[in-house]
Design an enzyme around this catalytic site. Structure first.
Site, mmCIF file in Angstrom:
data_model
loop_
_atom_site.group_PDB
_atom_site.id
_atom_site.type_symbol
_atom_site.label_atom_id
_atom_site.label_comp_id
_atom_site.label_asym_id
_atom_site.label_seq_id
_atom_site.Cartn_x
_atom_site.Cartn_y
_atom_site.Cartn_z
ATOM 1 N N ASP A 17 0.807 -1.210 0.000
ATOM 2 C CA ASP A 17 0.000 0.000 0.000
ATOM 3 C C ASP A 17 0.845 1.267 0.000
ATOM 4 O O ASP A 17 0.298 2.375 0.002
ATOM 5 C CB ASP A 17 -0.975 0.009 1.184
ATOM 6 C CG ASP A 17 -0.297 -0.265 2.515
ATOM 7 O OD1 ASP A 17 0.867 -0.714 2.516
ATOM 8 O OD2 ASP A 17 -0.924 -0.051 3.573
ATOM 9 N N GLU A 64 13.090 1.864 14.517
ATOM 10 C CA GLU A 64 12.898 2.926 13.527
ATOM 11 C C GLU A 64 12.573 4.210 14.276
ATOM 12 O O GLU A 64 13.452 5.021 14.551
ATOM 13 C CB GLU A 64 11.782 2.559 12.549
ATOM 14 C CG GLU A 64 11.552 3.598 11.465
ATOM 15 C CD GLU A 64 10.333 3.287 10.589
ATOM 16 O OE1 GLU A 64 10.226 3.919 9.532
ATOM 17 O OE2 GLU A 64 9.512 2.428 10.965
#
Length: 372
Positions: A25, A213
């Site tokens: 996506d 992250e």
């Protein structure tokens, strides 16, 4: 080392590449987003032409915040709610990757986000797998070889991770090769999903975890020590457990005076693959810029680094562009790019014989013509 071909974009596109961290996506063609929005009557796109929409996604993702970065997915997910749309996006994904020289890819997505139009989880996965197969076949007709496999992702803020893990195992013989959790890291530690990871281990099925992250070492520690992850999605903040002398040049070729902490040593000793995504890591604020990205430090210290796109639409990137950025910044040659590619192939979730075949018959011969 001299090279048979210059290390430019044309040469890099020809080089065989392996992609382990790419979101379905996050990789739509802008034109496809527009067409699907018209088909389903989605009125909320922020732009009405391809060029403007592509620019909006790139600009909106350049927020320096993972949470704001993730908001851009509302538009792509909204137009991926039917079997036909999912199949098309998956088909075009495979075609686009093959055109960029990717020979093996693991593309991930969260099936639970594609149920708004009445599909069930199995129907969602079946549509995506059909699209990948069609894309592989179309690529072959165009003279490009690619194998695309799927990772199913659970959203870490939701409560369906065990259900998605069961989905991964149910489709393991049909193209789903692993499981992942993704989404905002802060406040949603991977240990919340222990039952899903235990299910995967009980069924001898591999998984990766987005960690290191937006959140730092604690998420990496949980992912490897509590959850037993096979790979680290991003994992860029493992650099926080590596002490470099003041004034160290991140682009150096050797780092003789570094000190690794327990977590960094464990990640390197166990050869836990790092799914590094340079452009995306800058956009989400995990690092300041490519120049300060720890990729080179980790690569020179012989961590198992891999190069990835994360979200090709949001970062306006390809595997070739990511390779070129790293080569320009850190002075890499073809042999370095080959090593990163072999790292990725060794770390893939397909079976050993399949990995070895691609290394011996596709990757090494592909780089042999680039390296004198």
């Amino acid at each position: 080392m001299t090279t048979a071909l210059p290390l430019d974009m044309a040469g890099i596109r020809v080089a065989p590449k392996v992609l382990l961290h790419d979101h379905l996506d996050g990789g739509l063609r802008p034109s496809t987003v527009l067409e699907l929005a018209q088909q389903v009557g989605y009125p909320d796109l922020p732009a009405s032409d391809t060029e403007s929409l592509a620019r909006w996604f790139r600009t909106a993702a350049d927020s320096g915040s993972l949470e704001q970065y993730l908001e851009t997915f509302a538009h792509t997910v909204a137009v991926m709610q039917t079997a036909a749309a999912l199949e098309r996006v998956a088909r075009e994904c495979a075609e686009d990757l093959a055109a960029d020289g990717v020979v093996y890819a693991e593309v991930r997505f969260a099936p639970e986000q594609h149920l708004q139009a009445g599909l069930d989880l199995d129907e969602v996965v079946e549509a995506v797998l059909r699209g990948f197969t069609e894309g592989e076949q179309n690529a072959a007709q165009a003279g490009k070889r690619i194998k695309v496999r799927c990772l199913v992702t659970a959203m870490r803020h939701a409560a369906r991770s065990l259900e998605i893990a069961e989905l991964a195992v149910r489709f393991r013989a049909r193209g789903v090769v692993g499981f992942d959790i993704a989404g905002a890291e802060a406040g949603f530690p991977p240990s919340r999903h222990l039952d899903a990871f235990e299910y995967m281990r009980a069924h001898n099925a591999p998984f990766t975890i987005h960690a290191g992250e937006a959140f730092g070492l604690p998420s990496i520690h949980e992912a490897i020590s509590f959850c037993g992850t096979d790979r680290l999605g991003h994992g860029v903040r493992v650099i926080d457990d590596i002490e470099l002398p003041p004034g160290t040049d991140p682009a150096a070729t050797t780092f003789p005076d570094v000190t690794l902490g327990d977590i960094a040593n464990y990640v390197r000793d166990k050869r836990i693959p790092l799914e590094l995504c340079p452009s995306s890591n800058v956009q989400t604020g995990a690092v300041t810029d490519i120049a300060s990205h720890p990729f080179n430090v980790l690569a020179r210290l012989r961590f198992r680094v891999t190069v990835n796109t994360d979200n090709r639409l949001m970062s306006d990137t390809t595997m070739s562009r990511e390779f070129k950025k790293l080569a320009d910044q850190f002075g890499y040659g073809w042999s370095d790019l080959e090593r990163f590619t072999v790292n990725a192939m060794k770390s893939a979730f397909i079976h050993f014989d399949e990995r070895l075949e691609l290394i011996d018959e596709v990757i090494k011969p592909g780089y042999a013509v680039l390296i004198e």
